[in-house]
Write a protein that holds these residues in place. Structure first.
Motif, mmCIF file in Angstrom:
data_model
loop_
_atom_site.group_PDB
_atom_site.id
_atom_site.type_symbol
_atom_site.label_atom_id
_atom_site.label_comp_id
_atom_site.label_asym_id
_atom_site.label_seq_id
_atom_site.Cartn_x
_atom_site.Cartn_y
_atom_site.Cartn_z
ATOM 1 N N ARG A 237 -33.665 64.840 90.783
ATOM 2 C CA ARG A 237 -33.697 66.176 90.329
ATOM 3 C C ARG A 237 -34.589 65.824 89.080
ATOM 4 N N ALA A 238 -35.265 67.422 89.449
ATOM 5 C CA ALA A 238 -36.507 68.161 88.496
ATOM 6 C C ALA A 238 -35.356 67.856 86.550
ATOM 7 N N GLU A 239 -34.231 68.058 87.023
ATOM 8 C CA GLU A 239 -33.396 68.647 86.196
ATOM 9 C C GLU A 239 -33.356 67.227 84.734
ATOM 10 N N TYR A 240 -34.058 66.267 85.088
ATOM 11 C CA TYR A 240 -34.088 64.754 84.911
ATOM 12 C C TYR A 240 -35.354 64.320 84.023
ATOM 13 N N PRO A 241 -36.066 65.434 83.299
ATOM 14 C CA PRO A 241 -37.872 65.887 83.359
ATOM 15 C C PRO A 241 -37.649 63.426 82.094
ATOM 16 N N ILE A 242 -37.342 63.301 81.616
ATOM 17 C CA ILE A 242 -37.107 61.807 81.250
ATOM 18 C C ILE A 242 -37.366 60.607 81.816
ATOM 19 N N ALA A 243 -36.713 60.989 82.869
ATOM 20 C CA ALA A 243 -36.212 59.855 84.021
ATOM 21 C C ALA A 243 -37.615 59.759 84.474
ATOM 22 N N VAL A 244 -38.150 61.168 85.553
ATOM 23 C CA VAL A 244 -39.223 61.542 86.023
ATOM 24 C C VAL A 244 -40.330 60.831 85.247
ATOM 25 N N LYS A 245 -40.353 61.044 84.437
ATOM 26 C CA LYS A 245 -41.605 61.025 83.583
ATOM 27 C C LYS A 245 -41.741 59.648 83.373
ATOM 28 N N ARG A 246 -40.498 58.667 82.823
ATOM 29 C CA ARG A 246 -40.475 57.141 83.180
ATOM 30 C C ARG A 246 -41.584 56.687 83.808
ATOM 31 N N LEU A 247 -40.591 56.746 85.070
ATOM 32 C CA LEU A 247 -40.862 56.661 86.395
ATOM 33 C C LEU A 247 -42.279 56.924 87.190
ATOM 34 N N ARG A 248 -42.636 57.847 86.692
ATOM 35 C CA ARG A 248 -43.912 58.000 86.978
ATOM 36 C C ARG A 248 -44.968 57.243 86.541
ATOM 37 N N ILE A 249 -44.404 57.198 85.517
ATOM 38 C CA ILE A 249 -44.971 55.720 84.240
ATOM 39 C C ILE A 249 -45.500 54.501 84.731
ATOM 40 N N ALA A 250 -44.087 54.026 85.010
ATOM 41 C CA ALA A 250 -43.592 52.792 85.584
ATOM 42 C C ALA A 250 -44.339 52.308 87.184
ATOM 43 N N ILE A 251 -44.709 53.489 88.193
ATOM 44 C CA ILE A 251 -44.955 53.295 89.193
ATOM 45 C C ILE A 251 -46.682 52.922 88.862
ATOM 46 N N ASN A 252 -46.982 53.542 87.832
ATOM 47 C CA ASN A 252 -48.193 53.626 88.313
ATOM 48 C C ASN A 252 -48.793 52.372 87.757
ATOM 49 N N GLN A 253 -47.769 52.060 86.683
ATOM 50 C CA GLN A 253 -48.493 50.766 85.919
ATOM 51 C C GLN A 253 -47.258 49.229 87.173
ATOM 52 N N ALA A 254 -46.858 49.168 87.543
ATOM 53 C CA ALA A 254 -46.520 48.374 88.943
ATOM 54 C C ALA A 254 -47.712 48.173 89.904
ATOM 55 N N ARG A 255 -48.763 49.799 90.315
ATOM 56 C CA ARG A 255 -49.366 49.965 91.147
ATOM 57 C C ARG A 255 -50.508 49.424 90.402
ATOM 58 N N ASP A 256 -51.374 49.497 89.305
ATOM 59 C CA ASP A 256 -51.796 48.367 88.353
ATOM 60 C C ASP A 256 -52.123 47.135 88.577
ATOM 61 N N TYR A 257 -50.848 46.815 88.797
ATOM 62 C CA TYR A 257 -50.314 44.986 88.409
ATOM 63 C C TYR A 257 -50.433 44.641 89.468
ATOM 64 N N GLY A 258 -50.566 45.676 90.608
ATOM 65 C CA GLY A 258 -50.928 45.311 92.154
ATOM 66 C C GLY A 258 -49.392 44.548 92.593
ATOM 67 N N LEU A 259 -48.259 44.758 91.770
ATOM 68 C CA LEU A 259 -46.982 44.780 92.660
ATOM 69 C C LEU A 259 -46.590 45.667 92.889
ATOM 70 N N LEU A 260 -47.178 46.717 93.410
ATOM 71 C CA LEU A 260 -47.290 48.267 94.588
ATOM 72 C C LEU A 260 -48.527 48.337 95.143
ATOM 73 N N GLY A 261 -48.331 48.248 96.404
ATOM 74 C CA GLY A 261 -49.609 47.920 97.362
ATOM 75 C C GLY A 261 -49.754 47.569 98.548
ATOM 76 N N LYS A 262 -51.387 47.598 98.567
ATOM 77 C CA LYS A 262 -51.221 45.948 99.472
ATOM 78 C C LYS A 262 -50.924 44.440 99.644
ATOM 79 N N ASP A 263 -50.686 43.730 100.073
ATOM 80 C CA ASP A 263 -50.408 42.553 99.942
ATOM 81 C C ASP A 263 -50.332 41.762 99.074
ATOM 82 N N ILE A 264 -48.907 42.386 98.333
ATOM 83 C CA ILE A 264 -48.690 41.528 96.961
ATOM 84 C C ILE A 264 -47.951 40.478 97.539
#
Lengths: 597, 124
Positions: A237-264
Motif C-alpha cells: 500500500r502507498a500508505e507505507y512510504p518508508i517501506a516502499v522506498k527501502r524496497l525500491r533501493i533493495a530491488i535496485n541493489q539486488a539487480r546491480d549485484y545480479g541477484l535479480l535478473g538473468k542467469d542468477i
C-alpha cells in the motif's frame, strides 16, 4: 573501520517520534568532535519497542538508549562516544539494575522473544545490501540454485511445517507444490507478495519491509525457482512510504549485484521483482482482489475455485504469500526444516510476530514461538496494562478475528487453538482491552471498519454488515430489545455463509465472539440500559452532586449545549433534555461534583 | 555477481563489521579513554585494536572504552580479560604495540610481558 556503531531506528514508529532529527544532530556532533572516522552511524529497521522511541543502540557496549531527544546528543557524544562513559540516565530503564547495566536480551521485553522473521530488524542497515549479505543474506538463494532441485526446495518448506502468516494458516509448502504441479505446461507463472497490511493496529509486515527488505526479495526468488516462475510482484500500500522506498533501493541493489535478473549464479534461472502500489483498500488484501488490482483493474474479489495456484495473476498459476511468511524462508533453507519445526506447537511451527497495541505498556512489535500464552505476551513481554487496570480481553485478527477473554488468557496461542475459541490468528495485530473498554462499542468499531471497506460487489457483505452495524447502534443508544440479540446472531451467520470473499465471511467474527464471551454485557445494555464501562454515551446520564458543588460556574462555561444552569456560588443543575453527553463538564469540575452513570 | 565465491567474499568482508553489533563476547579489550588517556594518545590505540579485531574477524573479542583507573602516568592503558585467565594490564601503549598485542596475545594467547604493568617495576 569503525570502532563503534551507533544504530538508530528508522522504522515508522521512531521516524514519527523524531529519529530523523536525532540522526542528523548525531552526525553533526560526531563531526564536530572529529569522530567521523571512528564511529559509524547506521539507520536500521524496527527494534520493537516503539512506545519508547526514538531508540538508539551503541555498540560494542550494546547500550540501549530510549526516548532520545536532539538535546541529549551532545552529552552522548562527549561522554559515551568520546570517553566511553555510558550516559545512564538516558538508558532504557529496564536495562539498568542494581548489579549494573544488563544486556537488552535479558530484559523482560526481549528475553521471551525469539526473533526469526525479525532477526535483522534493528541490526542491519536495510539500505545496504552488503550488510544483509554479511548477515548470511542471499546464501539461501545461492544454495537453492546450485545444490537443490525445485522439488527438494518444496519438500523442505513442506517439512518445516510453515503455514501462511497472513492469517489463514494454509501450509506454504503445499501452496508451492500446487502451483508447481497443477498446470505443468504453463508458459508463465508468477510469485506475488501480499504487503497490503490492512488490519487496524497491525504493522508487522511494514516493519519487516522497513528493517529487512532483502529477505523478502530473496525468498520470492526462491519461491520462483521452486514453482518455475520468472517474475514476482510485491503488492504494497502507498500508505507505507518508508517501506516502499527501502524496497525500491533493495530491488535496485539486488539487480546491480545480479541477484535479480538473468542467469542468477550461472544457474540459468531468471527472476525479477517489481512493486505494485495499492491505494489502501482493505479488500485488496484478499488474494483474488489483490491480483485483480495488480492487473490494473478495480480491486474486487472473484469466487474461488479456481484458486490462484491454478488460475491467478493474468490467468497464470501464481503463488501469493504474505511478507512474514517469506521472511522465514531463507532461514528454513539454511538451517533446515527440522530446526524450524523444533519451534512451536504440534500443528503450528515456528514463531509469530505480533503488533501489540491498545491498553498495554510496551506498545510495539514482538516475535514469540507459537504456543506462547497470551498472559506471557501481555504481562511479561508487554509489561502489563497501564495504571494497574484489569485485563478484559484481547482482539486478534483485527476486524476479521475475535477476542480472547480473560478466561482463556493461559491457552497457548496457535492457529488451531485460536479458532477453537472463536478467534483467529489473523496477520498478527493484538489489541489489548481493559475494564474501560465496552465490548458492544468495540464490536461496533470493528464493524464500522468493515462497512466502510466492503467493496460492494456482493449483497450479504454490502447490505448485511450495514444492517448489523445499525443493530449495534440501536443497542448502544439505549433502544435495544432482547430479540435484537437473536437477530444479530442470525444475520451474522447469514453474512458468514453467503459472502463472496474473506472480508465478508469474517466480518461478523468480532460481533459473534464478543457476544459469546461477554453476553452479560450485551444483556445489560439492552435490559438495564447501562454501559458498565461508561463508554456508550447514549446510556449515560450526567448529574451534579448537590453537596459537592460550590457554584464555581466552570462547568456551565464549558458546556457547549448550554445545558447547565445555576447562579454563582449556588448549586448548578444539568438539563438532561439539552445535554449532549460530551463529558466536557466532568473534565472541568475540580471538585468531583459531576458524576456519570 | 555470478558465483557463490563472490557472495562469500562480500560476506566475509562485512562479517567483522556486523559482528561489532553483538554484545555477547567473552574476550574483552578495554582502553582507558579518560582525559589523561586521550591526552597520552589512547584514541589511535583504541582505533588500532578495533580495526585489527575486525580485520582478523576475531568474533569473540569486544573492544570497548573505560574511564580513568588512576595510573595516569602510564596511559594509554589497555586491559585484556580472557575467560579463565587473570586480567593483563598493558601500559604506555601505541598503535604499533597494539598490533603486536593483537597478533600475539589475542590470536595466539601469548602475553607480551614487556608491555605489561609488571614491567614498570611498580608492582614490585
Amino acid at each position: 573501520m569503525f570502532r563503534s556503531h551507533v544504530l538508530i531506528c528508522g522504522g515508522t514508529g521512531c521516524h514519527a517520534s523524531g529519529s530523523d532529527g536525532v540522526m542528523s544532530a548525531l552526525s553533526e556532533e560526531i563531526n564536530k568532535n572529529g569522530l567521523e572516522k571512528e564511529v559509524g552511524v547506521v539507520k536500521t529497521g524496527c527494534f520493537g519497542l516503539c512506545a519508547l522511541g526514538p531508540i538508539m543502540v551503541v555498540y560494542p557496549e550494546g547500550s540501549f538508549y530510549s526516548a532520545i531527544k536532539e538535546s541529549d546528543i551532545p552529552e552522548i557524544v562527549s561522554e559515551h562516544l568520546l570517553k566511553g562513559r555510558v550516559v545512564e540516565r538516558l538508558l532504557y530503564r529496564e536495562t539498568v539494575s542494581a548489579d549494573g547495566i544488563q544486556s537488552l536480551n535479558h530484559t523482560a521485553f526481549y528475553k521471551k522473544q525469539k526473533r526469526v522473521a525479525l532477526r535483522n530488524c534493528g541490526v542491519i542497515n536495510p539500505e545496504n545490501i552488503d550488510e544483509y549479505i554479511g548477515a548470511d543474506g542471499y546464501q539461501a538463494l545461492g544454495k537453492v540454485l546450485t545444490e537443490m532441485k525445485p522439488e527438494q526446495v518444496i519438500k523442505t518448506v513442506m517439512d518445516s511445517g510453515l503455514r501462511g502468516r497472513g492469517g489463514g494458516g494454509f501450509p506454504t509448502g503445499r501452496k508451492w507444490d500446487l502451483a508447481r504441479k497443477l498446470i505443468p505446461d504453463a508458459d508463465q507463472k508468477y510469485v506475488c507478495c501480499n504487503a497490503d497490511e490492512g488490519d487496524p493496529g497491525a504493522f508487522m509486515d511494514r516493519s519487516v519491509l522497513e528493517g529487512d527488505p532483502h529477505v523478502v526479495i530473496e525468498a520470492m526468488a526462491i519461491a520462483g525457482y521452486a514453482i518455475g516462475a520468472t517474475q514476482g510482484y510485491i503488492y504494497i500500500r502507498a500508505e507505507y512510504p518508508i517501506a516502499v522506498k527501502r524496497l525500491r533501493i533493495a530491488i535496485n541493489q539486488a539487480r546491480d549485484y545480479g541477484l535479480l535478473g538473468k542467469d542468477i549464479f550461472n544457474s540459468g534461472f531468471d527472476f525479477d521483482v517489481d512493486i505494485r502500489l495499492g491505494a489502501g483498500a482493505f479488500v485488496c488484501g484478499e488474494e483474488t482482489a489483490l491480483m485483480v488490482s495488480i492487473e490494473g483493474n478495480r480491486g474486487e474479489p472473484r469466487p474461488r475455485p479456481p484458486f490462484p495456484a491454478e488460475k491467478g495473476l493474468f490467468g497464470k498459476p501464481t503463488v501469493l504469500n504474505n511478507v512474514e511468511t517469506y521472511a522465514n524462508i531463507p532461514q528454513i533453507i539454511l538451517k533446515g526444516a527440522e530446526w524450524f519445526a523444533s519451534m512451536g506447537t504440534e500443528k503450528s511451527k515456528g514463531t509469530k510476530v505480533f503488533a501489540l497495541g491498545g491498553k498495554i505498556n510496551n506498545t510495539g512489535l514482538v516475535e514469540v514461538p507459537m504456543g506462547t500464552t497470551l498472559r506471557e505476551v501481555v504481562y511479561e513481554i508487554g509489561g502489563g496494562i497501564p495504571k494497574g487496570k484489569a485485563f478484559k480481553a484481547a482482539q486478534t485478527g483485527g476486524p476479521s478475528g475475535g477476542c480472547i477473554s480473560a478466561a482463556n488468557i493461559d491457552i497457548p496461542i496457535d492457529y488451531d487453538n485460536l479458532i477453537s475459541i472463536g478467534s483467529m490468528m489473523g496477520s498478527g495485530g493484538l489489541i489489548v482491552m481493559d475494564e474501560d473498554n465496552c465490548m458492544v462499542d468495540m464490536a461496533k468499531f470493528f464493524l464500522e471498519f468493515t462497512v466502510d471497506e466492503s467493496c460492494g460487489k456482493c449483497t450479504p457483505c454490502r447490505v448485511g454488515t450495514k444492517r448489523l452495524y445499525e443493530m449495534l447502534e440501536k443497542i448502544t443508544s439505549g433502544n435495544g430489545e432482547m430479540e435484537d440479540l437473536d437477530k444479530i446472531k442470525t444475520l451474522c451467520e447469514y453474512i458468514k455463509n453467503n459472502s463472496l470473499c474473506g472480508l465478508g465471511q469474517t466480518a461478523p467474527n468480532p460481533v459473534l465472539s464478543m457476544l459469546h464471551n461477554f453476553k452479560d454485557e450485551y444483556v445489560q445494555h439492552v435490559k438495564d440500559k447501562k454501559c458498565a464501562a461508561k463508554v456508550c454515551a447514549g446510556l449515560l446520564q450526567y448529574s451534579i452532586l448537590e453537596d459537592k458543588c460550590i457554584g464555581c460556574t466552570a462547568c456551565a462555561r464549558a458546556c457547549p449545549a448550554g445545558a447547565i444552569s445555576g447562579k454563582v456560588k449556588e448549586k448548578h443543575v444539568i438539563d438532561r433534555t439539552k445535554c449532549v453527553k460530551c463529558g466536557a463538564c466532568v473534565e472541568k469540575c475540580k471538585f468531583g461534583a459531576i458524576i456519570r452513570a | 555477481m555470478k558465483t557463490l565465491a563472490e557472495l562469500q567474499a562480500i560476506k566475509e568482508k562485512m562479517q567483522g563489521q556486523v559482528n561489532l553489533r553483538d554484545d555477547d563476547k567473552s574476550v574483552r579489550v578495554v582502553v582507558g579513554m579518560a582525559t589523561c588517556g586521550i591526552a597520552a594518545g589512547a584514541r589511535p590505540v583504541l582505533q588500532a585494536f578495533s580495526d585489527l579485531v575486525q580485520a582478523n574477524n576475531l568474533k569473540d573479542v569486544s573492544v570497548t572504552q573505560t574511564g580513568c583507573i588512576g595510573l595516569c602516568q602510564y596511559e594509554p592503558i589497555v586491559e585484556i580479560t580472557r575467560p579463565g585467565e587473570e586480567k593483563v594490564t598493558y601500559i604506555n601503549m601505541d598503535a604499533g604495540k597494539a598490533k603486536e598485542v593483537v597478533e600475539r596475545h589475542l590470536m595466539r594467547g601469548v602475553v607480551m610481558a614487556d608491555y605489561t604493568i609488571n614491567s614498570s617495576g611498580m608492582a614490585k
